[in-house]
Scaffold this motif. Sequence first.
Motif, PDB file in Angstrom:
ATOM      1  N   LEU A  77       0.835  -1.207   0.000  1.00 35.61           N
ATOM      2  CA  LEU A  77       0.000   0.000   0.000  1.00 35.61           C
ATOM      3  C   LEU A  77       0.868   1.255   0.000  1.00 35.61           C
ATOM      4  O   LEU A  77       0.534   2.258  -0.629  1.00 35.61           O
ATOM      5  N   ARG A  78       1.981   1.157   0.708  1.00 37.44           N
ATOM      6  CA  ARG A  78       2.916   2.290   0.739  1.00 37.44           C
ATOM      7  C   ARG A  78       3.420   2.598  -0.677  1.00 37.44           C
ATOM      8  O   ARG A  78       3.507   3.755  -1.075  1.00 37.44           O
ATOM      9  N   ARG A  79       3.719   1.554  -1.429  1.00 38.34           N
ATOM     10  CA  ARG A  79       4.158   1.740  -2.814  1.00 38.34           C
ATOM     11  C   ARG A  79       3.069   2.402  -3.652  1.00 38.34           C
ATOM     12  O   ARG A  79       3.320   3.289  -4.465  1.00 38.34           O
ATOM     13  N   LEU A  80       1.835   1.913  -3.467  1.00 42.73           N
ATOM     14  CA  LEU A  80       0.743   2.400  -4.318  1.00 42.73           C
ATOM     15  C   LEU A  80       0.350   3.835  -4.000  1.00 42.73           C
ATOM     16  O   LEU A  80      -0.050   4.588  -4.892  1.00 42.73           O
ATOM     17  N   VAL A 106      -3.551   5.321 -10.894  1.00 45.74           N
ATOM     18  CA  VAL A 106      -2.535   6.305 -11.289  1.00 45.74           C
ATOM     19  C   VAL A 106      -1.422   6.310 -10.234  1.00 45.74           C
ATOM     20  O   VAL A 106      -1.681   6.028  -9.063  1.00 45.74           O
ATOM     21  N   PRO A 107      -0.192   6.628 -10.650  1.00 43.70           N
ATOM     22  CA  PRO A 107       0.879   6.739  -9.648  1.00 43.70           C
ATOM     23  C   PRO A 107       0.566   7.858  -8.662  1.00 43.70           C
ATOM     24  O   PRO A 107       0.022   8.894  -9.049  1.00 43.70           O
ATOM     25  N   TYR A 156      -9.778  -0.757  -8.416  1.00 40.02           N
ATOM     26  CA  TYR A 156      -8.584  -1.159  -9.181  1.00 40.02           C
ATOM     27  C   TYR A 156      -7.671  -2.105  -8.398  1.00 40.02           C
ATOM     28  O   TYR A 156      -6.771  -2.699  -8.975  1.00 40.02           O
ATOM     29  N   LEU A 157      -7.895  -2.242  -7.079  1.00 39.34           N
ATOM     30  CA  LEU A 157      -7.036  -3.143  -6.307  1.00 39.34           C
ATOM     31  C   LEU A 157      -7.516  -4.596  -6.316  1.00 39.34           C
ATOM     32  O   LEU A 157      -6.825  -5.467  -5.781  1.00 39.34           O
ATOM     33  N   ASN A 158      -8.689  -4.864  -6.860  1.00 39.78           N
ATOM     34  CA  ASN A 158      -9.111  -6.252  -7.118  1.00 39.78           C
ATOM     35  C   ASN A 158      -9.121  -7.147  -5.877  1.00 39.78           C
ATOM     36  O   ASN A 158      -8.844  -8.339  -5.987  1.00 39.78           O
ATOM     37  N   TRP A 216       4.176  -2.038 -10.246  1.00 35.50           N
ATOM     38  CA  TRP A 216       3.351  -1.037  -9.566  1.00 35.50           C
ATOM     39  C   TRP A 216       2.717  -0.054 -10.550  1.00 35.50           C
ATOM     40  O   TRP A 216       2.815  -0.226 -11.754  1.00 35.50           O
ATOM     41  N   ALA A 217       2.054   0.937  -9.997  1.00 34.10           N
ATOM     42  CA  ALA A 217       1.242   1.832 -10.843  1.00 34.10           C
ATOM     43  C   ALA A 217       2.104   2.587 -11.855  1.00 34.10           C
ATOM     44  O   ALA A 217       1.634   2.919 -12.944  1.00 34.10           O
ATOM     45  N   GLU A 218       3.372   2.833 -11.493  1.00 39.09           N
ATOM     46  CA  GLU A 218       4.230   3.609 -12.397  1.00 39.09           C
ATOM     47  C   GLU A 218       4.405   2.882 -13.729  1.00 39.09           C
ATOM     48  O   GLU A 218       4.322   3.485 -14.800  1.00 39.09           O
TER      49      GLU A 218
END
Length: 463
Positions: free
Chosen positions: A119-122, A257-258, A278-280, A356-358
């Motif tokens: 979650l921190r990454r996202l 989105v990032p 979007y996190l499914n 990840w999102a990026e």
Amino acid sequence: MSPNAPPPIPVIPAEAPLPEAPPDDPGSEAQAHAHDAADPFAPLREQFFVPVMAAYGERGEGASRPCAYLCGNSLGLQPKAAYGAVRQELQDWAVLGVEGHFQARRPWLTYHESFTEGLRRLVGAAPGEVVAMGSLTGNLHLMLASFYRPTPARFRIVIEEDAFPTDAYAVVSHAAFHRMAPAQAVTRIRARPGTRLIDTEDVLNLFDRQGRSIALALLPGVQYLTGQALDIARITAAARAQGITVGWDLAHAIGNVPLSMHQWGGGADFAVWCSYKYLNAGPGSPAGVFVHQRHAERTDIPRLAGWFGNEPSARMAMRPDFVPRAGAEGWQLSEMPILSSAPLRASLELFDAAGWAENLRRKSAVLSAALRRGVEWAASARPGAEAPLRVVTPERAPERGAQVSVAVAGDGRALQQRLLRQGVVCDFRQPDIIRLAPAPLYNSFHDVWRAADALRRAVEQGW
Ligand SMILES: *Cc1c(COP(=O)(O)O)cnc(C)c1O
């Protein structure tokens, strides 16, 4: 191997080249398949269950054909690994009983920690700033209880006119909670007439004009109806410059989105999201909260407390005093719902594999651009004064997420139902918006082609 076991997860390189978006028309079906063959993310689709057309009423030969599922902005598809993740917890429960709190493969007492890094990454958070917990609306209430601190001079709470209803209900109820009339306390930012989009300048002007009377602003990272991505960095910076507390609803932004919530604009105060879009992570899966580091150790703000927000040593000693944990974890109330949390693990592993999102955003931008052009091509089948379909989502990639929202002139619900019968799954929102969201983890260029083709034929036939 059980029929539910997914194939091994492919790892998608960060710079893997993508196919070019199709030009003005969506091209042939064969070209759409060729785009998929050249798409480095395409193998990730195999990690998901894609509903077949029987789910939407098809009884004929096409019943077992996969849908073009463009509703991941509403409910993301099920990762095949979700089943195994839930089964693991059921097994640990069966075998261990109460000892599962400590001895399960992922001990339930600290289960939330297994989501923190992902979650921190996202969200783009610093350590200690995020936690998986609760529901979006519940978390919003917790955040407002702590961060909406109206005074006689600074009491306004700003939301958008077309906010998702639950956000508006939450805000209005907090005004009432503080014994203020909502009409007095709640200020709503209107979209620009004709565009339906929020203009950043309008937000900044409002902050300039009324900043000293605004206590808190709550805005969407990505707007649910139009798919517009707001300029979180500029708006956050402007709010902070005026001493306004700023919170973001990331329901449609996370995994789409990032994000860089810790840094953008000096860092928002808080954010909330859910994990079934979007996190499914499945219907009713646990939501999440971001609280900026600057609030991590604060004891001068009130909070609606629960035992899981307490320092673990104090919690298990059953001490009567509440000593909040530092950071976002200090807002936890209760034990996690383990069974509905397990699929989030499966989903975060896929985001990890995708870069990840990026990295995913690169595909998302191409795919949504292709869909946008497909909609415009479909609309051009009936030239005339009033376009039958008009894309309201911003065209520039940084101003939007995966979603393409289409304003329909005519019976929008009938059009959406027609698309559904053809296996193009999308939704309709009053008064006139059809939302189509190609999710880059599992949607294909062929899905987008099917949507454009179905729309074109509907326009030709006056649906
Ligand atoms: C989906 C969504 C919600 C959902 O709230 P729940 O508490 O999860 O039911 C709230 N706000 C926005 C903006 C959403 O898009």
